[in-house]
Design a protein around this motif. Sequence first.
Motif: not given
Lengths: 273, 273
Positions: A8-12
């Motif tokens: 998973f590429y998770v970002s704000d």
Amino acid sequence: MDAVRPVFYVSDGTGITAETIGHSLLTQFSGLRFSTDRLPFVDSADKARDAARRIRSAGEAVGLRPVVVNSCVDPELNRLLAESGALMLDIFAPFIAPLEEELGQVRNAHIGRAHGIVDFDIYHRRINAMNYALAHDDGVKPDYSEADLILVAVSRAGKTPTCVYLALHHGVRAANYPLTPEDLESERLPAILRQYRSKLFGLTIDPVRLHQIRQERRPDSRYAQLDTCRREVAQAEAMLRREGVEMLSTTHASIEEIASRVMEHLGINREMY
Amino acid sequence: MDAVRPVFYVSDGTGITAETIGHSLLTQFSGLRFSTDRLPFVDSADKARDAARRIRSAGEAVGLRPVVVNSCVDPELNRLLAESGALMLDIFAPFIAPLEEELGQVRNAHIGRAHGIVDFDIYHRRINAMNYALAHDDGVKPDYSEADLILVAVSRAGKTPTCVYLALHHGVRAANYPLTPEDLESERLPAILRQYRSKLFGLTIDPVRLHQIRQERRPDSRYAQLDTCRREVAQAEAMLRREGVEMLSTTHASIEEIASRVMEHLGINREMY
């Protein structure tokens, strides 16, 4: 068959930075299979909890620990994400301390969420460069006086995507000139290009590959015939070599690599947007 | 005036990964000035020595230690680069050990230089998607049956760059439909769009900003007048709201953010190229 490990590429924010580095890291491991998901705009505790649940379930479903490539800056969000049980790779963390020490300043996570701030000037430059590329695509309206560079090649050798990429990512005004059969017969650089020698860069391509690409566009046309492709490519390469125009084969190059090499050769240094 | 600190993005490939993360890191420090240079394709000892000399000189010229954001994988090249005396930030190093342990495999730096491997399928998908976006730009040839999505907005609200970005980076077939004054007067979704409701996404924009953009394109035209922009935007927003089409304002969003939000809303999950 090996199981497919969830990544998973998770970002704000958009997650582009996380995905870019995550993709580069994964390609350094061979023979493994990954499924990748982007979880952008995770900017609240609720969204982080949802994301953690989703990550945990994906891992449980395949019986492999998920990998999270994460660019959230809020420690509380990171703590919630870590409850997923995934291997957490925080792409900023290792570099903050050395940068803070060198720059003599504590980072302010809020001022610069990547791709979050919009500078109207930059937006303008990108859009103007793209409009320029589209207006100067395939020699439709050949006024090259404002061009930063002009790509020269036979039809379908990769000029348009490279020009659009250069415009979008570097704000470079990239025009292109398609070599016509008449140009190729003349064996000389077309007159319209001669005054812009310092802006020229040639693209070439393997004739078999060109044949495949043209075949898809205009099946079984003279234009797509392997013989035509062989002749045009040979003529174009001979002409560009004779005229001293730098050339690159696009056959095994990505759009990014072509763009990067063109800018390097012509000495164009622009930030990436 | 503070001195400008030199930053170098160094890579054995295009340097896109290094520049992407380096840029994200620098934006987290405020009030400092940086000059940035890309040194791509540093793939030999000679090039690494040249790069190190250039980096050292840049630092000496301004009296500040340079920062190198580096994605070279060969330890020998990294050693040569470090002789520049710069602060070295190796963007892969911190993540390799945890990934090797989790994946049970030693990384093979050579197999996957980011953006170095070219997959013909991917190249094809990008190019085809881009050709699609250009052919379906501004409703010129409106056959939307093959579209992954259709952006709906008044002229100059940001449709074209978003479509091209989606094509180049995600291989998404993004068409766009420009709302004409006639469409806006009718107050209903144009007939041609009604069968594709699930693919629609609306863009809107601050009328003052729209006025500035149109003003540049057709100065002092009726099309560019602030009144025209105000009316068109109000009509478009009212219509899209009534028809239940999700909408995003592009005024303060980057192209990347718009693209990311559109994909998220429509549930389109594609890898980034």
